[in-house]
Design a protein around this motif. Structure first.
Motif, PDB file in Angstrom:
ATOM      1  N   PHE A  38       3.584  -2.570   8.827  1.00  0.00           N
ATOM      2  CA  PHE A  38       2.466  -2.450   7.694  1.00  0.00           C
ATOM      3  C   PHE A  38       0.943  -2.278   8.306  1.00  0.00           C
ATOM      4  O   PHE A  38       0.361  -1.651   7.536  1.00  0.00           O
ATOM      5  CB  PHE A  38       2.733  -3.558   6.810  1.00  0.00           C
ATOM      6  N   ALA A  54       3.953  -3.474 -12.735  1.00  0.00           N
ATOM      7  CA  ALA A  54       5.456  -3.831 -12.930  1.00  0.00           C
ATOM      8  C   ALA A  54       5.576  -5.390 -12.970  1.00  0.00           C
ATOM      9  O   ALA A  54       6.245  -5.707 -13.957  1.00  0.00           O
ATOM     10  CB  ALA A  54       6.101  -3.543 -11.637  1.00  0.00           C
ATOM     11  N   ALA A  70      14.673  -1.974  -3.948  1.00  0.00           N
ATOM     12  CA  ALA A  70      14.321  -0.766  -2.761  1.00  0.00           C
ATOM     13  C   ALA A  70      14.767  -1.619  -1.626  1.00  0.00           C
ATOM     14  O   ALA A  70      14.344  -2.811  -1.309  1.00  0.00           O
ATOM     15  CB  ALA A  70      12.737  -0.282  -2.762  1.00  0.00           C
ATOM     16  N   VAL A 108      -1.123   0.017   3.573  1.00  0.00           N
ATOM     17  CA  VAL A 108      -1.720   1.029   2.790  1.00  0.00           C
ATOM     18  C   VAL A 108      -0.856   1.946   1.691  1.00  0.00           C
ATOM     19  O   VAL A 108      -1.385   2.327   0.861  1.00  0.00           O
ATOM     20  CB  VAL A 108      -2.865   2.072   3.682  1.00  0.00           C
ATOM     21  N   GLY A 164       7.945   4.353 -11.277  1.00  0.00           N
ATOM     22  CA  GLY A 164       7.849   3.051 -12.120  1.00  0.00           C
ATOM     23  C   GLY A 164       8.739   2.738 -13.196  1.00  0.00           C
ATOM     24  O   GLY A 164       8.906   1.770 -13.564  1.00  0.00           O
ATOM     25  N   ILE A 222       1.474  11.451  -4.330  1.00  0.00           N
ATOM     26  CA  ILE A 222       0.810  10.334  -3.227  1.00  0.00           C
ATOM     27  C   ILE A 222       2.055  10.119  -2.310  1.00  0.00           C
ATOM     28  O   ILE A 222       1.633   9.606  -1.311  1.00  0.00           O
ATOM     29  CB  ILE A 222       0.261   9.301  -4.120  1.00  0.00           C
ATOM     30  N   LEU A 259       4.689   8.860 -10.989  1.00  0.00           N
ATOM     31  CA  LEU A 259       4.694   7.287 -11.742  1.00  0.00           C
ATOM     32  C   LEU A 259       5.840   7.186 -12.517  1.00  0.00           C
ATOM     33  O   LEU A 259       6.414   6.091 -12.487  1.00  0.00           O
ATOM     34  CB  LEU A 259       3.297   7.434 -12.659  1.00  0.00           C
ATOM     35  N   HIS A 313      -3.832  11.075   1.865  1.00  0.00           N
ATOM     36  CA  HIS A 313      -3.008  10.133   1.151  1.00  0.00           C
ATOM     37  C   HIS A 313      -4.309   8.924   0.589  1.00  0.00           C
ATOM     38  O   HIS A 313      -4.317   8.590  -0.615  1.00  0.00           O
ATOM     39  CB  HIS A 313      -1.980   9.264   1.880  1.00  0.00           C
ATOM     40  N   SER A 316       4.165   7.403   6.151  1.00  0.00           N
ATOM     41  CA  SER A 316       5.373   7.241   5.195  1.00  0.00           C
ATOM     42  C   SER A 316       5.787   8.515   4.461  1.00  0.00           C
ATOM     43  O   SER A 316       6.718   8.969   4.128  1.00  0.00           O
ATOM     44  CB  SER A 316       4.764   6.308   4.152  1.00  0.00           C
TER      45      SER A 316
HETATM   46  C1  HEM Z   1       9.249  -3.893  -9.934  1.00  0.00           C
HETATM   47  C2  HEM Z   1       9.049  -2.610 -10.093  1.00  0.00           C
HETATM   48  C3  HEM Z   1       8.682  -1.969  -8.746  1.00  0.00           C
HETATM   49  C4  HEM Z   1       9.210  -2.109  -7.542  1.00  0.00           C
HETATM   50  C5  HEM Z   1      10.324  -3.050  -6.902  1.00  0.00           C
HETATM   51  C6  HEM Z   1       8.509  -1.010  -6.458  1.00  0.00           C
HETATM   52  C7  HEM Z   1       8.533  -0.842  -5.111  1.00  0.00           C
HETATM   53  C8  HEM Z   1       8.009  -0.037  -4.467  1.00  0.00           C
HETATM   54  C9  HEM Z   1       7.802   0.179  -2.999  1.00  0.00           C
HETATM   55  C10 HEM Z   1       8.865  -0.488  -2.159  1.00  0.00           C
HETATM   56  C11 HEM Z   1       7.254   1.001  -2.442  1.00  0.00           C
HETATM   57  C12 HEM Z   1       6.907   1.593  -1.344  1.00  0.00           C
HETATM   58  C13 HEM Z   1       5.827   0.626  -0.490  1.00  0.00           C
HETATM   59  C14 HEM Z   1       5.522   1.015   1.048  1.00  0.00           C
HETATM   60  O1  HEM Z   1       6.066   2.309   1.474  1.00  0.00           O
HETATM   61  O2  HEM Z   1       5.116   0.112   1.725  1.00  0.00           O
HETATM   62  C15 HEM Z   1       6.575   1.510  -3.779  1.00  0.00           C
HETATM   63  C16 HEM Z   1       5.448   2.755  -3.785  1.00  0.00           C
HETATM   64  C17 HEM Z   1       4.862   3.182  -4.979  1.00  0.00           C
HETATM   65  N1  HEM Z   1       4.880   2.558  -6.227  1.00  0.00           N
HETATM   66 FE1  HEM Z   1       6.308   0.873  -6.802  1.00  0.00          FE
HETATM   67  N2  HEM Z   1       7.635  -0.503  -7.479  1.00  0.00           N
HETATM   68  C18 HEM Z   1       7.802  -0.777  -8.630  1.00  0.00           C
HETATM   69  C19 HEM Z   1       7.116  -0.306  -9.826  1.00  0.00           C
HETATM   70  C20 HEM Z   1       6.041   0.610  -9.755  1.00  0.00           C
HETATM   71  C21 HEM Z   1       5.372   1.115 -11.084  1.00  0.00           C
HETATM   72  C22 HEM Z   1       5.636   0.604 -12.435  1.00  0.00           C
HETATM   73  C23 HEM Z   1       4.610   2.020 -10.533  1.00  0.00           C
HETATM   74  C24 HEM Z   1       3.627   2.877 -11.368  1.00  0.00           C
HETATM   75  C25 HEM Z   1       3.718   3.005 -12.860  1.00  0.00           C
HETATM   76  C26 HEM Z   1       4.720   2.238  -9.180  1.00  0.00           C
HETATM   77  C27 HEM Z   1       4.073   3.156  -8.444  1.00  0.00           C
HETATM   78  C28 HEM Z   1       4.380   3.299  -7.166  1.00  0.00           C
HETATM   79  C29 HEM Z   1       3.381   4.382  -6.157  1.00  0.00           C
HETATM   80  C30 HEM Z   1       2.486   5.410  -6.910  1.00  0.00           C
HETATM   81  C31 HEM Z   1       3.865   4.100  -4.813  1.00  0.00           C
HETATM   82  C32 HEM Z   1       3.334   4.922  -3.833  1.00  0.00           C
HETATM   83  C33 HEM Z   1       2.042   4.330  -2.916  1.00  0.00           C
HETATM   84  C34 HEM Z   1       1.813   5.036  -1.904  1.00  0.00           C
HETATM   85  O3  HEM Z   1       2.471   5.657  -1.207  1.00  0.00           O
HETATM   86  O4  HEM Z   1       0.476   4.852  -1.586  1.00  0.00           O
HETATM   87  N3  HEM Z   1       5.736   1.299  -8.777  1.00  0.00           N
HETATM   88  N4  HEM Z   1       6.780   0.730  -4.999  1.00  0.00           N
END
Ligand code: HEM
Length: 460
Positions: A72, A411, A336, A402, A273, A98, A269, A106, A81
């Motif tokens: 990380f 969430a 995940a 990041v 999401g 993204i 999203l 990014h 990533s």
């Molecule tokens: C309980 C619900 C959720 C879980 C468990 C979850 C889990 C994750 C995980 C594991 C990642 C990857 C992080 C990494 O690579 O280190 C991620 C990335 C992301 N999540 Fe979530 N997520 C959830 C809800 C949401 C919601 C509600 C949104 C937006 C409405 C969202 C938007 C994103 C975005 C945009 C990324 C990419 C971030 C990046 O690459 O910079 N997620 N999420």
């Protein structure tokens, strides 16, 4: 645990041992038994081993917190990533997403998209989330089994449509919801685990699952384009939805997001999401409903905090047990299973020298199930998260560094509001005879058959 830092290495690298099965079988086995295959890997090879997914670079999986930290905190240029996810997600989300970007592009995209998701802003959406949950609960039939996961998908979809896309009434809302539902139904079908695999992404004029997926995706994109056009023409003053905030955004150099960028991010999203949040809720119900002690404690805490009124933002800081329940569910059954980075330069992680070109995985599920970090790891014990300090990098359902989930605050807020609302308004039990099996749905792992439940009565 060996201290781990990511260092350039000149030594030739031998990857840690791992399953020798042909790559296609490795991917198919994971698709059919996601948690089971990770458990097996940890039992057979320990905390670090190499898997070889079909059509992808070899992936070295880590569960040790120090190794996870190295992944990380590694230099974003070297630990990519987007590069790792692009073959899987680019064709689904679009190439401006993204999730598939790396490095400076990014970071620029994160700077643009982070402000609307800031924790303090979430209060704007709290009441909307509660109303959507209340409307859903009011429709549930008494005494007839129904899958709670599907209901949660309905709630989280409406939250995205209204809070994120800002489409909340009339024909546009109904049409978008209909198209998205039919699109998501494909992600629900038996073909779901294979949609992300390149060899199965064949269109054949829309008759294959992938072809149908692409058609629906294009319908959604067309509707989003209308919405963006409307905001550009009519302005976004007074609007609080995330699409409007992004349409109104000006970069430091005065630039705006293009239509293609906005569409890909809205898609991101929606996909990142909606299902993740719905699945997290389904898992929480799976763990909580068979435990009258947990349900009683949650209800007592809620009544104490709200005095019997509908849950509001101001109550959330006083719902410590609800918070612990949510976290314990994410520990035991993370939606995940792992997050992946592709190495662009040699690195030393967890004492292992790795060459450029391989992927490294911080295995969320494996770390969350280590018995040196989580005694009796297979049991659901929310009390673990009350008071005690969680060891660093031992709990990361939202990933880290990041790339940590941009929607984590959104969430978490939604999970709490929806759970509190359902607990206050519905007495549910798991339908008789249900036996849960964890199943892979495109990317997330969910409880099988949507967790059938029965509404016994509506209290109050
Ligand atoms: C309980 C619900 C959720 C879980 C468990 C979850 C889990 C994750 C995980 C594991 C990642 C990857 C992080 C990494 O690579 O280190 C991620 C990335 C992301 N999540 Fe979530 N997520 C959830 C809800 C949401 C919601 C509600 C949104 C937006 C409405 C969202 C938007 C994103 C975005 C945009 C990324 C990419 C971030 C990046 O690459 O910079 N997620 N999420």
């Amino acid at each position: 645990m060996e201290a781990a830092t990511a260092l350039a290495s000149t030594r030739p690298a031998v990857l840690p041992p791992g399953p020798r099965l042909p790559r296609l079988f490795q991917s198919l086995r994971y698709a059919l038994r996601p948690y089971g295959v990770i458990d097996e890997g940890a039992r057979t090879y320990g905390e670090t081993y190499t898997v070889r997914p079909f059509g992808q670079a070899p992936m070295v999986s880590f569960s040790d917190p120090d190794a996870v930290k190295a992944i990380f905190t590694g230099d974003a240029e070297a630990f990519r990533s987007g590069e790792a996810l692009a073959p899987l997600l680019g064709p689904i989300l679009g190439w401006h997403s993204i999730l598939v970007l790396d490095g400076e592009r990014h970071l620029r995209e994160r700077r643009r998209m982070a402000p609307p998701f800031h924790g303090e802003r979430m209060h704007v959406y709290g009441r909307l989330m509660r109303e959507i949950a209340e409307e859903a609960v009011a429709r549930w039939p008494i005494g007839q089994p129904f899958p709670i996961h599907k209901e949660m998908q309905g709630i989280t979809l409406d939250v995205i449509l209204r809070a994120v896309f800002g489409v909340d009434e009339g024909a546009a809302f109904a049409r978008l919801r209909r198209v998205i539902r039919s699109f998501l139904a494909i992600a629900d079908s038996a073909a779901a685990p294979f949609l992300g695999m390149r060899p199965f992404q064949i269109e054949l004029g829309g008759v294959t699952p992938w072809g149908r997926f692409v058609r629906r995706r294009d319908d959604i994109r067309a509707i989003l384009l209308d919405e963006i056009g409307r905001r550009r023409r009519e302005g976004t003053a007074g609007r609080v939805d995330i699409l409007s905030l992004l349409v109104g955004l000006r970069d430091d150099d005065g630039g705006v997001m293009t239509d293609d960028e906005l569409i890909d991010e809205m898609f991101t999203l929606l996909m990142a999401g909606h299902e993740t949040t719905a699945t997290s809720l389904a898992w929480i119900f799976h763990h909580v409903l068979p435990r009258p002690d947990v349900v009683a404690r949650l209800r007592a805490e809620l009544a104490d905090a709200t005095g019997g009124a509908a849950v509001e933002a101001e109550h959330l800081p006083r719902l410590a047990y609800l918070d612990a329940v949510m976290k314990e569910s994410a520990r035991l059954t993370p939606v995940a299973t792992n997050v992946v980075r592709q190495l662009m330069a040699p690195a030393r992680i967890g004492g292992v020298d790795l060459p450029a070109g391989v992927s490294v995985s911080a295995c969320i599920y494996a770390t969350h199930h280590r018995d040196d970090l989580w005694p009796d790891p297979e049991r659901f014990v929310p009390e673990r998260f009350l008071g005690g300090r969680v060891p660093p990098n031992a709990f990361y359902p939202f990933g880290g560094g990041v790339r940590r989930c941009l929607g984590a605050a959104f969430a978490t807020y939604e999970l709490k509001i929806v759970l509190a609302t359902v607990l206050a308004r519905a007495e549910l039990r798991i339908a008789p005879g249900y036996r849960m099996r964890p199943v892979l749905r495109t990317i997330t792992v969910a409880p099988s058959r949507g967790v059938p439940v029965v509404l016994e009565r509506r209290p109050g």
